[in-house]
Enzyme design. Structure first.
Site, PDB file in Angstrom:
ATOM      1  N   GLU A  91       0.830  -1.203   0.000  1.00 38.02           N
ATOM      2  CA  GLU A  91       0.000   0.000   0.000  1.00 38.02           C
ATOM      3  C   GLU A  91       0.864   1.251   0.000  1.00 38.02           C
ATOM      4  O   GLU A  91       1.949   1.262   0.595  1.00 38.02           O
ATOM      5  CB  GLU A  91      -0.898   0.004   1.243  1.00 38.02           C
ATOM      6  CG  GLU A  91      -1.952  -1.096   1.180  1.00 38.02           C
ATOM      7  CD  GLU A  91      -2.818  -1.173   2.427  1.00 38.02           C
ATOM      8  OE1 GLU A  91      -3.985  -1.548   2.284  1.00 38.02           O
ATOM      9  OE2 GLU A  91      -2.332  -0.870   3.529  1.00 38.02           O
ATOM     10  N   CYS A 338      -0.749   6.598   9.888  1.00 38.66           N
ATOM     11  CA  CYS A 338       0.493   5.965  10.313  1.00 38.66           C
ATOM     12  C   CYS A 338       0.257   4.610  10.963  1.00 38.66           C
ATOM     13  O   CYS A 338      -0.552   4.487  11.873  1.00 38.66           O
ATOM     14  CB  CYS A 338       1.173   6.856  11.330  1.00 38.66           C
ATOM     15  SG  CYS A 338       2.508   7.728  10.595  1.00 38.66           S
TER      16      CYS A 338
HETATM   17  N1  SAH Z   1       9.237   1.064  10.180  1.00 39.89           N
HETATM   18  C1  SAH Z   1       9.360   2.458  10.253  1.00 39.89           C
HETATM   19  C2  SAH Z   1       8.488   3.222   9.283  1.00 39.89           C
HETATM   20  C3  SAH Z   1       7.046   2.798   9.130  1.00 39.89           C
HETATM   21  S1  SAH Z   1       5.916   3.117  10.433  1.00 39.89           S
HETATM   22  C4  SAH Z   1       9.105   2.958  11.667  1.00 39.89           C
HETATM   23  O1  SAH Z   1       8.567   2.194  12.441  1.00 39.89           O
HETATM   24  O2  SAH Z   1       9.507   4.057  11.964  1.00 39.89           O
HETATM   25  C5  SAH Z   1       5.682   4.879  10.465  1.00 39.89           C
HETATM   26  C6  SAH Z   1       5.313   5.427  11.851  1.00 39.89           C
HETATM   27  O3  SAH Z   1       4.023   4.979  12.281  1.00 39.89           O
HETATM   28  C7  SAH Z   1       6.263   4.974  12.928  1.00 39.89           C
HETATM   29  O4  SAH Z   1       6.611   6.035  13.781  1.00 39.89           O
HETATM   30  C8  SAH Z   1       5.418   3.942  13.670  1.00 39.89           C
HETATM   31  O5  SAH Z   1       5.885   3.707  14.940  1.00 39.89           O
HETATM   32  C9  SAH Z   1       4.077   4.563  13.640  1.00 39.89           C
HETATM   33  N2  SAH Z   1       2.960   3.645  13.931  1.00 39.89           N
HETATM   34  C10 SAH Z   1       2.887   2.316  13.735  1.00 39.89           C
HETATM   35  N3  SAH Z   1       1.682   1.830  14.120  1.00 39.89           N
HETATM   36  C11 SAH Z   1       0.964   2.894  14.536  1.00 39.89           C
HETATM   37  C12 SAH Z   1      -0.367   3.060  15.022  1.00 39.89           C
HETATM   38  N4  SAH Z   1      -1.210   2.041  15.109  1.00 39.89           N
HETATM   39  N5  SAH Z   1      -0.774   4.306  15.382  1.00 39.89           N
HETATM   40  C13 SAH Z   1       0.057   5.369  15.258  1.00 39.89           C
HETATM   41  N6  SAH Z   1       1.317   5.282  14.788  1.00 39.89           N
HETATM   42  C14 SAH Z   1       1.771   4.061  14.431  1.00 39.89           C
END
Ligand code: SAH
Ligand code: SF4
Length: 347
Positions: A91, A338
């Site tokens: 996605e 996110c």
């Molecule tokens: N793997 C990388 C990039 C992808 S996730 C990372 O983890 O940084 C992008 C962002 O979304 C990250 O900061 C992650 O922690 C956050 N994230 C993941 N699941 C989430 C959720 N359910 N609610 C809010 N943020 C979330």
């Protein structure tokens, strides 16, 4: 399996032309076709000699994906489910703002880190994406944005965030190749490219030494190692101290202010004392904290914090002289916010 033209630089495409016994400028023509004119197949490259086309066609494909589904959000946001060139489903997200258009790309099919609050992590890891498959997402999202009239016909994606599915620094080569080509071929400013990492320490030191003007965002989510290990089990071997030190190194090497992302989970990591500990951890550092309220994910028991709790958290950080921003919620209604991206379909 054919190799992809997307993901090759101008120089590499010139070498390819030379290898086929063609003039070097043919390489530049291919770069124009695949990066700027949206050409989707070697057979469609009608300005190349037929002999060169059939030579190319034996070993190379352009590398474009197929759109399986597009979901439109209310807030000038959309999500596309794609089949990338080498298969599976991923996605990507497009977000229109007044002054820019941003694309959020995936770097892996699934993710091996398995964060306890993330939809991508819940599905496990399948494979790394190739550089061309990452660049294709930006081209595809740009084309959809034009069709949806979120961009004018000559408009382009101005910002790219590596915040989709997967951990970019654990697919290092493809991520860095994509970053460099987004900059040189698609003219996305280096400062407008953000890589988000879960705190993979060797990757942070390595990317610092590329000396690019990239923005690095480090997902921290805790100010204490026991909580961090619970939320991010796949990175248990790195302590918060090690991760923050790697962030300091990134600033020393590149002069770029690091962003720390902190996903607020009610009753887990959102207390004022955690905020105070976070301020202490980041003291004296040229950085800023981006607070992301948890985006609900099916099957996860977490909750976003109450508004007064996140306001308190923010105030404690600001009192500790740490600049804070709160992530604008985009795409939540279409599970495009996110951490909400996941492989919805199986082969
Ligand atoms: N793997 C990388 C990039 C992808 S996730 C990372 O983890 O940084 C992008 C962002 O979304 C990250 O900061 C992650 O922690 C956050 N994230 C993941 N699941 C989430 C959720 N359910 N609610 C809010 N943020 C979330
Ligand atoms: Fe992977 Fe990032 Fe999700 Fe963690 S938050 S599982 S590192 S995509």
């Amino acid at each position: 399996m054919k190799k992809l033209l997307l993901g090759l630089s101008d120089g590499e495409l010139k070498l390819l032309a030379a290898e086929a016994g063609e003039k070097e400028y043919r390489g530049k023509q291919i770069a124009d076709l695949v990066y700027r004119q949206g050409c989707r197949g070697v057979a469609l490259m009608s300005n190349l000699p037929a002999k060169f086309r059939s030579w190319l066609d034996k070993e190379y494909a352009v590398g474009r994906s197929q759109i399986v589904k597009t979901r439109r959000g209310k807030d000038r946001t959309f999500k596309v489910l794609l089949t990338p060139a080498f298969g599976d489903f991923i996605e990507s997200v497009g977000m229109a703002y007044e002054d820019r258009f941003s694309c959020c790309v995936s770097t892996q099919v699934g993710c091996s880190v398995g964060c306890s609050f993330c939809a991508t992590g819940a599905g496990g890891f399948k494979r790394n994406l190739a550089a061309g498959e990452i660049i294709d997402q930006v081209l595809t999202v740009g084309e959809v944005a034009v069709r949806e009239k979120m961009l004018p016909p000559d408009g382009r994606v101005s910002h790219v965030v590596f915040m989709g599915m997967g951990e970019p620094l654990m697919n290092y080569e493809a991520t860095l190749t994509a970053v460099k080509l987004l900059n040189s071929e698609l003219k996305v400013g280096m400062r407008n490219i953000t890589i988000s990492t879960i705190g993979y320490v060797p990757g942070i030191y390595r990317v610092a030494r590329e000396h690019l003007q990239l923005t690095l965002a480090i997902s921290l989510h805790a100010s204490e190692d026991t909580i961090r290990r619970r939320l991010v089990p796949g990175m248990s071997r790195f302590s918060l101290k090690d991760i923050v030190e790697a962030g300091r190194d990134y600033f020393r090497e590149t002069g770029r202010r690091v962003t720390f992302e902190y996903c607020l989970l009610a009753g887990v990591n959102d207390s004022p004392s955690e905020a105070a500990r976070l301020a202490e951890l980041l003291k004296g550092m040229n950085c800023h904290v981006n607070l992301i309220p948890f985006n609900p994910v099916e099957g996860k028991n977490y909750k976003p914090p109450r508004a007064d709790r996140s306001a308190d958290f923010r105030r404690v950080l600001e009192d500790g002289d740490i600049p804070v921003t709160q992530r604008e919620q985009r795409g939540a209604g279409i599970e495009a916010a996110c951490g909400q991206l996941r492989r919805m379909q199986r082969q």
